[in-house]
Design a protein around this motif. Structure first.
Motif, PDB file in Angstrom:
ATOM      1  N   PHE A 126      -0.830   0.560   2.104  1.00  0.00           N
ATOM      2  CA  PHE A 126      -0.884   1.823   2.830  1.00  0.00           C
ATOM      3  C   PHE A 126      -1.696   2.808   1.997  1.00  0.00           C
ATOM      4  O   PHE A 126      -1.701   2.751   0.761  1.00  0.00           O
ATOM      5  CB  PHE A 126       0.518   2.380   3.076  1.00  0.00           C
ATOM      6  N   SER A 127      -2.361   3.747   2.677  1.00  0.00           N
ATOM      7  CA  SER A 127      -3.199   4.712   1.971  1.00  0.00           C
ATOM      8  C   SER A 127      -2.776   6.140   2.299  1.00  0.00           C
ATOM      9  O   SER A 127      -2.212   6.424   3.355  1.00  0.00           O
ATOM     10  CB  SER A 127      -4.672   4.521   2.341  1.00  0.00           C
ATOM     11  N   SER A 128      -3.080   7.034   1.361  1.00  0.00           N
ATOM     12  CA  SER A 128      -2.886   8.471   1.561  1.00  0.00           C
ATOM     13  C   SER A 128      -4.156   9.187   1.156  1.00  0.00           C
ATOM     14  O   SER A 128      -4.768   8.858   0.132  1.00  0.00           O
ATOM     15  CB  SER A 128      -1.715   8.987   0.727  1.00  0.00           C
ATOM     16  N   TRP A 152       1.100   8.870   4.936  1.00  0.00           N
ATOM     17  CA  TRP A 152       0.599   7.534   4.646  1.00  0.00           C
ATOM     18  C   TRP A 152       0.237   6.823   5.939  1.00  0.00           C
ATOM     19  O   TRP A 152       0.866   7.049   6.974  1.00  0.00           O
ATOM     20  CB  TRP A 152       1.646   6.713   3.890  1.00  0.00           C
ATOM     21  N   SER A 153      -0.763   5.954   5.864  1.00  0.00           N
ATOM     22  CA  SER A 153      -1.117   5.113   7.006  1.00  0.00           C
ATOM     23  C   SER A 153      -1.405   3.700   6.521  1.00  0.00           C
ATOM     24  O   SER A 153      -1.945   3.504   5.423  1.00  0.00           O
ATOM     25  CB  SER A 153      -2.341   5.676   7.745  1.00  0.00           C
ATOM     26  N   GLN A 154      -1.056   2.734   7.357  1.00  0.00           N
ATOM     27  CA  GLN A 154      -1.263   1.337   6.977  1.00  0.00           C
ATOM     28  C   GLN A 154      -2.735   0.961   7.106  1.00  0.00           C
ATOM     29  O   GLN A 154      -3.410   1.342   8.051  1.00  0.00           O
ATOM     30  CB  GLN A 154      -0.418   0.403   7.845  1.00  0.00           C
ATOM     31  N   TYR A 184      -4.270  -7.673   4.921  1.00  0.00           N
ATOM     32  CA  TYR A 184      -2.813  -7.588   4.995  1.00  0.00           C
ATOM     33  C   TYR A 184      -2.251  -8.442   3.860  1.00  0.00           C
ATOM     34  O   TYR A 184      -2.053  -9.637   3.997  1.00  0.00           O
ATOM     35  CB  TYR A 184      -2.337  -8.086   6.359  1.00  0.00           C
ATOM     36  N   CYS A 215       7.332   2.161   4.640  1.00  0.00           N
ATOM     37  CA  CYS A 215       7.046   0.976   5.442  1.00  0.00           C
ATOM     38  C   CYS A 215       8.303   0.216   5.826  1.00  0.00           C
ATOM     39  O   CYS A 215       8.223  -0.832   6.465  1.00  0.00           O
ATOM     40  CB  CYS A 215       6.106   0.045   4.679  1.00  0.00           C
TER      41      CYS A 215
END
Length: 394
Positions: free
Chosen positions: A139-141, A148-150, A155, A115
């Motif tokens: 963020f997740s995987s 990874w994606s936010q 937030y 990030c």
């Protein structure tokens, strides 16, 4: 799945603190062979522990800290946090805001995203689903940390993230508890009944339903429904900007407190009263529990260990205990020789109790269809002595 839980009496009281500074209470100082600060640690089942710290250092021990092997994250950046699935495959966060991943025990590392900001918490619920917390949010995987994606909402920058069950996570930020049942796709929040201005700084779940959270001014809360609601246990009278804790069961727990974070306190009554258990010469950064030991790490290479269970296996000879098949798909046969009236505990690789059962015969069959795939530890005890056997659920 059968689970046994203990309940504690919830009281809104101020607790008396014992300050017997002479008591070091069986804490052992471990030799890490480094003066670098160790900022975080992870217990991988019993006896295997990883510690992460300055200059990208990663310490690994496979004998509960008796000795350590030293690795680095492939850069000179700090290793703020990490998570290993096994001794070969894992990842660490770096000071540059990246996630570095290895599949060969740290010999080689590859960047899998990040990030561009401070990442100080990594948590996986299984070998696919995980989250990391950062100053730019969560963020997740869904592929074991390869990408990874936010997460769009919420937030927030969590103080801690804990896996409760498969794809279920709980996190704390300011005075709010966040919970997701779908790996972060959506979240629910629970604001504690707490009017103080202090942040929630520490959280610990000793199984998937029961846990504690504490504020920086020493207000301790407990939950018995996986964080859906919280009750005040006590105001324990300790204040710290980073007050963190770990509970081993419903009654016994440890916390680090003090302006210099050098004191470890212990409770044996569910957090109602605390007594000084250890005073360190260096700042303590993290506590963790592996189902057998409580570990601590800190500045100047500090590593501590306290054994929780007895080491004797005089009546539970490991050679007389057999489990099969291993790996197991649906049911596991436990042959504990001539022994009867024993209790089994199943712990996951984070040391959490997820299953208990009383064995009333030397040969018992236990069904594990509801367990997720992964590595588990079967602890058989007669109430005094014990033995631990590792097995894999397919």
């Amino acid at each position: 799945m059968k689970k046994t839980f203990s309940l504690i009496l919830l009281l809104t009281v101020n607790c008396l603190l014992s300050t017997d500074t002479k008591a070091q209470n069986n804490w052992q100082v471990l030799n890490t062979n480094t003066n670098l600060s160790l900022l975080s640690l992870q217990c991988l089942g019993t006896d295997t522990v990883f510690m992460y710290g300055d200059n990208g250092i990663i310490l690994q021990s496979d004998n509960a800290g008796d000795t350590f092997d030293t690795h680095y994250n492939g850069t000179a950046a700090i290793s703020m946090a990490g998570f290993f699935f096994d001794k070969d495959t894992g990842m660490v966060s770096t000071g540059s805001g990246n996630i570095s991943r290895t599949t060969n025990g740290g010999s080689n590392w590859n960047s899998t995203g990040g990030c561009g900001c401070l990442i100080d918490e990594i948590c996986f619920s299984n070998n696919r689903i995980g989250l990391f917390g950062s100053t730019n949010g969560v963020f997740s995987s869904l592929d074991g940390g390869n990408s990874w994606s936010q997460i769009a909402s919420p937030y927030f920058h969590p103080t801690e993230i804990i896996s409760l069950d498969d794809s279920v996570f709980i996190a704390n930020y300011h005075n709010i508890i966040f919970k997701t049942n779908n790996a972060g796709a959506s979240w629910v929040t629970d604001t504690l009944n707490y009017s103080g201005a202090y942040y929630l700084t520490g959280m610990s779940f000793y199984n998937s339903q029961n846990g504690f959270v504490i504020s920086a001014d020493g207000h301790l809360f407990s939950s018995h429904n996986a964080g859906d609601s919280w009750n005040l246990v006590a105001n324990i009278g300790l204040t710290s900007n980073n007050l963190f804790l770990v509970f081993t069961d419903s009654l016994n727990g440890y916390l680090v407190s003090g302006s210099s974070r050098k004191n470890i306190y212990k409770t044996t009554n569910g957090g109602l009263a605390w007594s000084l258990d250890y005073t360190s010469t260096d700042v303590i950064e993290k506590l963790e529990y592996d189902g057998k030991h409580v570990f601590a790490c800190g500045q100047n290479g500090l590593a501590l260990r306290k054994e929780i269970y007895p080491t004797s296996v005089s009546t539970l000879n490991e050679k007389e205990i057999h489990i099969y098949p291993n790996p197991v798909a649906e049911q596991l046969t436990i042959d504990n020789g001539q022994l009867t009236r024993n209790t089994i505990e199943i712990r996951d690789m984070l040391g959490r109790i997820i299953y208990t059962e009383q064995l009333n015969s030397p040969l018992s069959i236990v069904r594990y269809q509801l367990l997720s795939s992964g590595i588990y530890f079967l602890r058989i005890t007669d109430g005094k002595n014990y033995s631990v056997v590792k097995f894999e659920k397919l």
